[in-house]
Design a protein around this motif. Structure first.
Motif, PDB file in Angstrom:
ATOM      1  N   GLN A  59       3.921   9.833   6.080  1.00 57.74           N
ATOM      2  CA  GLN A  59       4.981  10.475   5.225  1.00 57.74           C
ATOM      3  C   GLN A  59       6.007   9.326   4.456  1.00 57.74           C
ATOM      4  N   LEU A  60       5.829   8.110   5.175  1.00 60.08           N
ATOM      5  CA  LEU A  60       7.286   7.064   4.344  1.00 60.08           C
ATOM      6  C   LEU A  60       5.625   6.595   3.038  1.00 60.08           C
ATOM      7  N   VAL A  61       4.562   6.457   3.037  1.00 58.88           N
ATOM      8  CA  VAL A  61       3.589   5.833   2.689  1.00 58.88           C
ATOM      9  C   VAL A  61       3.064   7.111   1.130  1.00 58.88           C
ATOM     10  N   LEU A  62       3.291   8.256   1.213  1.00 55.21           N
ATOM     11  CA  LEU A  62       3.767   8.940   0.199  1.00 55.21           C
ATOM     12  C   LEU A  62       4.588   8.808  -0.159  1.00 55.21           C
ATOM     13  N   GLY A  63       5.815   8.793   0.185  1.00 55.45           N
ATOM     14  CA  GLY A  63       6.813   8.533  -0.647  1.00 55.45           C
ATOM     15  C   GLY A  63       7.036   7.157  -1.380  1.00 55.45           C
ATOM     16  N   GLY A  64       6.240   6.051  -0.750  1.00 53.39           N
ATOM     17  CA  GLY A  64       6.895   4.974  -1.509  1.00 53.39           C
ATOM     18  C   GLY A  64       5.600   5.374  -3.256  1.00 53.39           C
ATOM     19  N   GLY A  65       4.710   6.317  -2.724  1.00 49.56           N
ATOM     20  CA  GLY A  65       3.452   5.763  -3.603  1.00 49.56           C
ATOM     21  C   GLY A  65       4.543   7.199  -5.057  1.00 49.56           C
ATOM     22  N   VAL A  66       5.338   8.118  -4.186  1.00 47.64           N
ATOM     23  CA  VAL A  66       5.306   9.068  -4.781  1.00 47.64           C
ATOM     24  C   VAL A  66       6.614   7.725  -6.185  1.00 47.64           C
ATOM     25  N   ILE A  67       7.104   7.222  -5.523  1.00 42.82           N
ATOM     26  CA  ILE A  67       9.098   6.358  -6.176  1.00 42.82           C
ATOM     27  C   ILE A  67       7.904   5.534  -6.829  1.00 42.82           C
ATOM     28  N   GLY A  68       6.751   4.554  -6.380  1.00 42.02           N
ATOM     29  CA  GLY A  68       6.569   3.839  -7.171  1.00 42.02           C
ATOM     30  C   GLY A  68       6.431   4.398  -8.649  1.00 42.02           C
ATOM     31  N   GLY A  69       5.190   5.416  -8.683  1.00 40.81           N
ATOM     32  CA  GLY A  69       5.069   5.807  -9.297  1.00 40.81           C
ATOM     33  C   GLY A  69       5.549   6.153 -10.209  1.00 40.81           C
ATOM     34  N   LEU A  70       6.491   7.336 -10.221  1.00 41.90           N
ATOM     35  CA  LEU A  70       7.645   7.202 -10.842  1.00 41.90           C
ATOM     36  C   LEU A  70       8.293   6.186 -11.036  1.00 41.90           C
ATOM     37  N   GLY A  71       8.658   5.797 -10.815  1.00 47.35           N
ATOM     38  CA  GLY A  71       9.484   4.276 -11.195  1.00 47.35           C
ATOM     39  C   GLY A  71       8.945   3.546 -12.233  1.00 47.35           C
ATOM     40  N   GLY A  72       7.462   3.545 -11.815  1.00 43.65           N
ATOM     41  CA  GLY A  72       7.003   2.556 -13.117  1.00 43.65           C
ATOM     42  C   GLY A  72       6.788   3.326 -14.164  1.00 43.65           C
ATOM     43  N   PHE A  73       6.353   4.721 -14.046  1.00 39.91           N
ATOM     44  CA  PHE A  73       6.590   5.367 -15.321  1.00 39.91           C
ATOM     45  C   PHE A  73       7.972   5.466 -16.576  1.00 39.91           C
ATOM     46  N   PHE A  74       8.759   5.255 -15.144  1.00 39.88           N
ATOM     47  CA  PHE A  74      10.201   5.796 -16.101  1.00 39.88           C
ATOM     48  C   PHE A  74      10.896   3.865 -16.494  1.00 39.88           C
ATOM     49  N   ILE A 100      -0.502   5.041 -18.073  1.00 39.88           N
ATOM     50  CA  ILE A 100      -0.057   5.363 -16.621  1.00 39.88           C
ATOM     51  C   ILE A 100      -1.182   4.369 -16.542  1.00 39.88           C
ATOM     52  N   PRO A 101      -1.941   3.125 -16.928  1.00 40.47           N
ATOM     53  CA  PRO A 101      -1.869   2.533 -15.932  1.00 40.47           C
ATOM     54  C   PRO A 101      -1.152   2.052 -14.766  1.00 40.47           C
ATOM     55  N   ILE A 102      -0.018   1.172 -15.725  1.00 33.05           N
ATOM     56  CA  ILE A 102       1.371   0.364 -15.054  1.00 33.05           C
ATOM     57  C   ILE A 102       1.652   1.751 -13.946  1.00 33.05           C
ATOM     58  N   ALA A 103       1.641   2.619 -14.680  1.00 33.28           N
ATOM     59  CA  ALA A 103       2.640   4.308 -13.000  1.00 33.28           C
ATOM     60  C   ALA A 103       1.646   3.755 -11.824  1.00 33.28           C
ATOM     61  N   PHE A 104       0.301   3.931 -12.148  1.00 33.60           N
ATOM     62  CA  PHE A 104      -0.320   3.681 -10.839  1.00 33.60           C
ATOM     63  C   PHE A 104      -0.494   2.553 -10.800  1.00 33.60           C
ATOM     64  N   GLU A 105       0.085   1.521 -10.653  1.00 33.77           N
ATOM     65  CA  GLU A 105      -0.050   0.363 -10.529  1.00 33.77           C
ATOM     66  C   GLU A 105       0.851   0.117  -9.640  1.00 33.77           C
ATOM     67  N   CYS A 106       2.010   0.919  -9.741  1.00 34.32           N
ATOM     68  CA  CYS A 106       3.257   0.741  -9.016  1.00 34.32           C
ATOM     69  C   CYS A 106       3.301   1.312  -8.091  1.00 34.32           C
ATOM     70  N   ALA A 107       2.800   2.908  -8.046  1.00 32.34           N
ATOM     71  CA  ALA A 107       2.267   3.694  -7.204  1.00 32.34           C
ATOM     72  C   ALA A 107       1.832   2.785  -5.937  1.00 32.34           C
ATOM     73  N   VAL A 108       0.657   2.095  -6.369  1.00 27.42           N
ATOM     74  CA  VAL A 108       0.252   2.080  -5.195  1.00 27.42           C
ATOM     75  C   VAL A 108       0.589   0.198  -4.478  1.00 27.42           C
ATOM     76  N   LEU A 109       1.774  -0.120  -4.855  1.00 26.81           N
ATOM     77  CA  LEU A 109       2.315  -1.616  -4.839  1.00 26.81           C
ATOM     78  C   LEU A 109       3.025  -0.683  -4.060  1.00 26.81           C
ATOM     79  N   LEU A 110       3.883   0.381  -3.997  1.00 26.30           N
ATOM     80  CA  LEU A 110       5.322   0.628  -3.518  1.00 26.30           C
ATOM     81  C   LEU A 110       4.326   0.868  -2.622  1.00 26.30           C
ATOM     82  N   ALA A 111       3.863   2.158  -2.450  1.00 27.26           N
ATOM     83  CA  ALA A 111       3.097   2.735  -1.010  1.00 27.26           C
ATOM     84  C   ALA A 111       2.431   1.339   0.170  1.00 27.26           C
TER      85      ALA A 111
END
Lengths: 179, 471
Positions: A59-74, A100-111
């Motif tokens: 759950q933590l990793v999913l949360g990190g990924g979602v926040i990272g992806g949305l945050g990166g896009f934002f 998208i590329p940056i949002a994806f990288e941020c998702a992986v980083l935070l997850a």
């Protein structure tokens, strides 16, 4: 805070992974709950044998990924659409595929951070001091020895009974562990 | 039947004589125990005496790091005009070497993450130093774009931070994608590597004799005590990291290829660049892992752990990815012809017959023909032949980037803007220096940290098998 003193628990040593796993299963069957097992490598079924089931990490990793992806896009959207709109090649300001590329990288980083820090945090690490390190032979737990501890705070804990019980599990050595 | 034998001990009964080639080769040679594996790998790090060969290797590579330092000082004080780049070729060695190094790094992540997910147990012997190789290759790669900016002290402008100029980075630019991809890649690779090291650092903490060793390894081990609950979360986290690193490693070289594919230069503007680059990265990376592991297993006497099976498997991966890369070269030529576009057609003719035709010819020999040796089992199981093939590929992958970058840039749409490009002596000194940095860091790693994952090697031993009691 006053340092804790007295007995932490009883530690039994085993020569191989199979005898540790058998001992762990019989300990939980006997009704002990505050039990921990120590081994130099992960043994399948050992955590389940001492009554540990879900780690809560997914759950933590999913949360990190979602926040990272949305945050990166934002971040991309806010910078290039709202705060500093710049027309580049006549493309629409919210040219989302380019974000998208940056949002994806941020998702992986935070997850990934969530996975590593979550694992360490849930395990209570870093913890430089732990009573089991007081047992001289415990330095073999990172080489080729296997240990099982029953802690004082276990409701069923009775010093002599626990020692006798662990002896009966074919432990090669049973030691008291002090705080 | 009271107890069934574990699956790997079951042999088919219909066929009596199983041909030898179908019997799996063990990952660790016979006769090892938990203690012997632990002692042999940790003693490389913990013994007091440093082998003379290490000092020679470290000395040479440390001298090359000084060459890098001089080059960087020259470039910072004198400007990037010291490099051979000028109009029309503005990318030159900086981007060739950046892509070369990043590609080499990819094998480390592939071995540690993708092969873990595919349950390829043989990865265990090589994943630790392949991951270290990734980190050092990314460090060498990162130097190039950093100094190619010309004003590396303003590199933080690439990161979005609220500033008095009221500016934000242009996130639609592949340059920004690169910044995020490479920095994420470096960070996640480091996390993956460090998480893998924690239990081994605990082993070193418990086995170090010197006070300083106990303290430093102890700090790194974070108080790891091998608790079953910890192992359970640890394995979970490791698996999740592998799952996250797999799309990450594919995305990084995809984004590197976007640097080219998003532009309109003939020979770059192509949709098949991402898979072509990713296959090339794996190809180059496995060649580098072979280049390093063949001498290392010999010098540190690790033939029991890095067996011929490992080398042969790497040779097979090199052959498979090499075929993909060779296919891409053929397709590049086909697309150029089939597009009917005069600039694309000129691009491929210029590659084959223009001023850089020797580079193209050598590229086909190194990357197209040399790996075909791996079809032959005798070559795949010979350390010498594997090493020779890997060296061909190391050179070939550098040539590939040379063929893509200056050949296209020096002959774009307008003949009036054509030019020629050669690396300057400073380009070469930076290249040699970055190889020195990579190898120097690798020598330090070999002496200070366990180059093979000790705890994972323990799980590879037959005595690590346990049977859970029937519920």
């Amino acid at each position: 805070m006053k340092p804790r003193t007295g007995l932490y628990g009883v530690l039994a040593e085993f020569p191989d992974p199979q005898s540790l796993l058998d001992a762990a299963e019989r300990t939980t069957t006997a009704g002990y709950t505050n039990v921990d097992a120590y081994s130099p490598f992960p043994i399948h079924g050992l955590a389940e044998a001492i009554g540990f089931h879900r780690s809560g990490l997914s759950q933590l990793v999913l949360g990190g990924g979602v926040i990272g992806g949305l945050g990166g896009f934002f971040m991309c959207w806010y910078a290039n659409v709202v705060s500093y709109p710049l027309n580049s090649g006549g493309k629409p300001l919210n040219s989302w595929p380019a974000f998208i590329p940056i949002a994806f990288e941020c998702a992986v980083l935070l997850a990934s951070f969530a996975a590593v820090l979550g694992m360490l945090g849930l395990n209570g690490l870093p913890m430089p001091y732990h009573p089991v390190f007081n047992v001289p032979r415990f330095d073999q737990a990172s080489r080729d020895r296997f240990f099982l501890s029953i802690q004082v705070r276990d409701p069923k804990f009775d010093h002599d009974a626990v020692r006798g019980f662990l002896m009966g599990l074919n432990a090669t050595e049973v030691t008291d562990v002090d705080w | 039947m009271s107890e069934q034998a574990p699956l790997h001990e079951v042999r088919p009964t219909t066929q009596r004589d199983i041909p030898e080639r179908f019997i799996p080769v063990p990952i660790v040679e016979k006769g090892h125990t938990f203690a012997s594996v632990t002692d042999q790998i940790s003693s490389i790090v913990l013994k007091k005496k440093t082998p003379i060969g290490w000092w020679i290797g470290f000395g040479i590579t440390f001298a090359l790091v000084q060459v890098l330092m001089v080059t960087l000082a020259r470039v910072v004080f004198g400007g990037i005009g010291n490099f051979g780049i000028n109009h029309p070729v503005g990318w030159g060695f900086d981007i060739i070497n950046f892509v070369w190094w990043i590609g080499i790094g990819h094998a480390g992540t592939l071995i540690s993450a993708i092969l873990l997910l595919l349950r390829q147990d043989w990865r265990t012997s090589i994943n630790r130093f392949a991951e270290a190789m990734t980190l050092f290759a990314v460090a060498s790669a990162g130097l190039y774009p950093l100094f190619h900016t010309g004003r590396p002290w303003y590199a933080f402008w690439l990161f979005p931070y609220p500033n008095t100029m009221g500016l934000w980075p242009q996130f639609r630019s592949p340059l920004m994608w690169d910044v995020f991809a490479v920095s994420t890649y470096a960070t996640v690779s480091f996390l993956f590597w460090y998480v893998g090291l924690i239990p081994d650092l605990a082993t070193l903490r418990d086995r170090a004799r010197s006070r300083i060793g106990q303290t430093i390894y102890g700090m790194g081990a974070l108080g790891w005590r091998g608790s079953a609950k910890h192992w359970s979360r640890y394995e979970h986290a490791y698996l999740l990291l592998a799952g996250l690193s797999t799309p990450l490693v594919l995305s990084v070289h995809t984004i590197v290829s976007f640097d080219f594919a998003v532009s309109v230069i003939p020979g770059w503007h192509s949709t098949f660049f991402p898979p072509y680059f990713v296959a090339g990265a794996v190809f180059a990376g496995f060649a580098m892992v072979l280049t390093l592991s063949i001498p290392i297993r010999k010098i540190f006497k690790l033939q029991d752990f890095i067996t011929m099976k490992h080398l042969e498997n790497m040779g097979k991966v090199m052959l498979a990815t090499g075929l993909i890369v060779f296919y891409a070269y053929i397709m590049e030529a086909f697309f150029a012809w089939y597009s009917g576009n005069v600039y694309e057609r000129y691009m491929i003719l210029n590659r084959q017959h223009g001023p850089y035709k020797h580079m193209y010819m050598m590229l086909i020999i190194c990357n197209g023909l040399a790996p075909q040796m791996m079809w032959v089992k005798r070559f795949r199981t010979s350390a010498t032949m594997l090493f020779i093939t890997a060296m061909f590929v190391n050179v070939g992958m550098w040539l590939e980037r040379f063929v893509i970058i200056p050949t296209s840039l020096s002959r774009d749409y307008l003949p009036s803007s054509w030019g020629t490009y050669h690396g300057s002596p400073w380009d070469w000194s930076m290249f040699v220096g970055s190889i020195g940095l990579f190898l120097c860091l690798l020598f330090l790693f070999l002496r200070l940290l366990p180059m093979i994952s000790i705890f994972e090697m323990r799980t590879m031993l037959p005595e690590a098998d346990v049977h859970e009691a029937e519920a």
